[in-house]
Design a protein around this motif. Structure first.
Motif, PDB file in Angstrom:
ATOM      1  N   ASN A 193      33.035  72.366  59.268  1.00  0.00           N
ATOM      2  CA  ASN A 193      31.684  72.340  58.686  1.00  0.00           C
ATOM      3  C   ASN A 193      30.754  71.459  59.516  1.00  0.00           C
ATOM      4  O   ASN A 193      29.601  71.817  59.784  1.00  0.00           O
ATOM      5  CB  ASN A 193      31.734  71.821  57.251  1.00  0.00           C
ATOM      6  N   LYS A 194      31.272  70.305  59.923  1.00  0.00           N
ATOM      7  CA  LYS A 194      30.470  69.385  60.729  1.00  0.00           C
ATOM      8  C   LYS A 194      30.162  69.974  62.102  1.00  0.00           C
ATOM      9  O   LYS A 194      29.020  69.891  62.584  1.00  0.00           O
ATOM     10  CB  LYS A 194      31.227  68.059  60.899  1.00  0.00           C
ATOM     11  N   LEU A 195      31.180  70.607  62.714  1.00  0.00           N
ATOM     12  CA  LEU A 195      30.984  71.207  64.039  1.00  0.00           C
ATOM     13  C   LEU A 195      29.973  72.354  63.982  1.00  0.00           C
ATOM     14  O   LEU A 195      29.147  72.507  64.884  1.00  0.00           O
ATOM     15  CB  LEU A 195      32.318  71.717  64.590  1.00  0.00           C
ATOM     16  N   GLU A 196      30.034  73.138  62.926  1.00  0.00           N
ATOM     17  CA  GLU A 196      29.082  74.242  62.774  1.00  0.00           C
ATOM     18  C   GLU A 196      27.655  73.721  62.675  1.00  0.00           C
ATOM     19  O   GLU A 196      26.740  74.251  63.323  1.00  0.00           O
ATOM     20  CB  GLU A 196      29.422  75.058  61.523  1.00  0.00           C
ATOM     21  N   LEU A 197      27.469  72.683  61.887  1.00  0.00           N
ATOM     22  CA  LEU A 197      26.139  72.105  61.716  1.00  0.00           C
ATOM     23  C   LEU A 197      25.610  71.534  63.029  1.00  0.00           C
ATOM     24  O   LEU A 197      24.444  71.753  63.392  1.00  0.00           O
ATOM     25  CB  LEU A 197      26.188  71.025  60.633  1.00  0.00           C
ATOM     26  N   GLU A 198      26.473  70.810  63.751  1.00  0.00           N
ATOM     27  CA  GLU A 198      26.062  70.241  65.034  1.00  0.00           C
ATOM     28  C   GLU A 198      25.705  71.343  66.027  1.00  0.00           C
ATOM     29  O   GLU A 198      24.717  71.241  66.762  1.00  0.00           O
ATOM     30  CB  GLU A 198      27.181  69.372  65.607  1.00  0.00           C
ATOM     31  N   LEU A 199      26.502  72.402  66.055  1.00  0.00           N
ATOM     32  CA  LEU A 199      26.240  73.515  66.962  1.00  0.00           C
ATOM     33  C   LEU A 199      24.881  74.140  66.684  1.00  0.00           C
ATOM     34  O   LEU A 199      24.097  74.396  67.601  1.00  0.00           O
ATOM     35  CB  LEU A 199      27.334  74.573  66.834  1.00  0.00           C
ATOM     36  N   LEU A 200      24.583  74.376  65.414  1.00  0.00           N
ATOM     37  CA  LEU A 200      23.320  75.012  65.034  1.00  0.00           C
ATOM     38  C   LEU A 200      22.121  74.165  65.446  1.00  0.00           C
ATOM     39  O   LEU A 200      21.133  74.683  65.986  1.00  0.00           O
ATOM     40  CB  LEU A 200      23.298  75.269  63.528  1.00  0.00           C
ATOM     41  N   PHE A 201      22.201  72.864  65.221  1.00  0.00           N
ATOM     42  CA  PHE A 201      21.077  71.991  65.583  1.00  0.00           C
ATOM     43  C   PHE A 201      20.948  71.848  67.104  1.00  0.00           C
ATOM     44  O   PHE A 201      19.837  71.824  67.629  1.00  0.00           O
ATOM     45  CB  PHE A 201      21.235  70.618  64.930  1.00  0.00           C
ATOM     46  N   LEU A 202      22.083  71.766  67.796  1.00  0.00           N
ATOM     47  CA  LEU A 202      22.033  71.641  69.255  1.00  0.00           C
ATOM     48  C   LEU A 202      21.532  72.932  69.919  1.00  0.00           C
ATOM     49  O   LEU A 202      21.031  72.908  71.043  1.00  0.00           O
ATOM     50  CB  LEU A 202      23.416  71.276  69.797  1.00  0.00           C
ATOM     51  N   MET A 203      21.647  74.055  69.210  1.00  0.00           N
ATOM     52  CA  MET A 203      21.119  75.323  69.701  1.00  0.00           C
ATOM     53  C   MET A 203      19.715  75.600  69.166  1.00  0.00           C
ATOM     54  O   MET A 203      19.138  76.646  69.455  1.00  0.00           O
ATOM     55  CB  MET A 203      22.044  76.476  69.311  1.00  0.00           C
ATOM     56  N   ASN A 204      19.198  74.658  68.347  1.00  0.00           N
ATOM     57  CA  ASN A 204      17.899  74.835  67.710  1.00  0.00           C
ATOM     58  C   ASN A 204      17.842  76.112  66.875  1.00  0.00           C
ATOM     59  O   ASN A 204      16.795  76.758  66.770  1.00  0.00           O
ATOM     60  CB  ASN A 204      16.782  74.847  68.762  1.00  0.00           C
ATOM     61  N   PHE A 205      18.985  76.491  66.327  1.00  0.00           N
ATOM     62  CA  PHE A 205      19.111  77.665  65.454  1.00  0.00           C
ATOM     63  C   PHE A 205      18.665  78.958  66.145  1.00  0.00           C
ATOM     64  O   PHE A 205      18.255  79.910  65.482  1.00  0.00           O
ATOM     65  CB  PHE A 205      18.317  77.461  64.157  1.00  0.00           C
TER      66      PHE A 205
END
Length: 225
Positions: free
Chosen positions: A157-169
């Motif tokens: 869950n944490k990795l998914e959230l970090e990925l989304l923000f680092l990709m700017n969604f």
């Protein structure tokens, strides 16, 4: 007549998998998984060479990018890990094309991030899960993907959230982008890429054979004891 393995490794086979793969008709692993595994392993090898020639000051200190690092490097090849994800999630070949798009976007948007042995497994399961949610109509829960990837639900869950923000969604992949990445993978197969893919497949088969031998040996040892 060329061997069956050589026949399977062709641009036409890759495109056929992506656009017309059927779980009922095709029991084999889609070619795109082998191509992607080959690309990632070559990227990792290149990154290792860069790190050796780079001073410590040139390495990233961004904690957010290092969130994918694990404490202990998993003892599993990229090919075997992707095959495991496919076997248990049944994510279609198009999911891996979109995952490839996301990998490229993430690396371009975060130049300090380099795929290596410590982060590749956690990075891949996260990217593939997000790609699956984008492509597929029905998906497994994060808890299931976490078990498949060898993580806890909280970690994923944490990795998914970090990925989304680092990709700017930036998750949208239009038809032209999808097609361009398909073409790139096809070129990897046709322009000498087949050699690396065959090497990846051969190494994965050798590791599986060695693991099976070790398992049989342990079973025989327990019986003798």
């Amino acid at each position: 007549m060329p061997p069956a393995s050589s026949l399977a490794i062709s641009p036409r086979k890759l495109r056929s998998d992506v656009y017309s793969y059927s779980y009922q008709r095709d029991s084999s692993t889609p070619l795109v998984i082998s191509v992607l595994a080959s690309l990632i392993e070559r990227t990792m090898a290149r990154n290792e060479r860069l790190v050796k020639n780079c001073s410590p000051l040139g390495l990233t200190k961004d904690a957010r990018i290092r969130v994918f690092d694990c404490h202990k490097t998993p003892d599993m090849t990229i090919q075997s890990y992707l095959e495991r994800i496919f076997r248990y999630t049944r994510a279609g070949p198009s999911v891996y094309i979109v995952a490839y798009v996301y990998i490229d976007r993430f690396c371009q948007g975060n130049p300090g991030f380099r795929i290596n042995a410590r982060n590749v497994h956690r990075f891949l399961i996260t990217v593939i899960m997000v790609a699956s949610k984008y492509v597929e109509d029905m998906n497994y829960r994060n808890s299931y993907f976490a078990r498949v990837g060898g993580l806890t639900t909280c970690e994923l869950n944490k990795l998914e959230l970090e990925l989304l923000f680092l990709m700017n969604f930036k998750l949208h992949v239009n038809v032209s982008v999808f097609e361009s990445y398909c073409c790139h993978l096809e070129r990897e197969v046709s322009i000498g890429g087949g050699y690396y893919i065959e090497t990846t497949l051969r190494c994965a088969e050798e590791i599986k054979s060695k693991q099976n031998e070790d398992t049989r040996y342990n079973q025989i040892t327990r019986i003798m004891l």
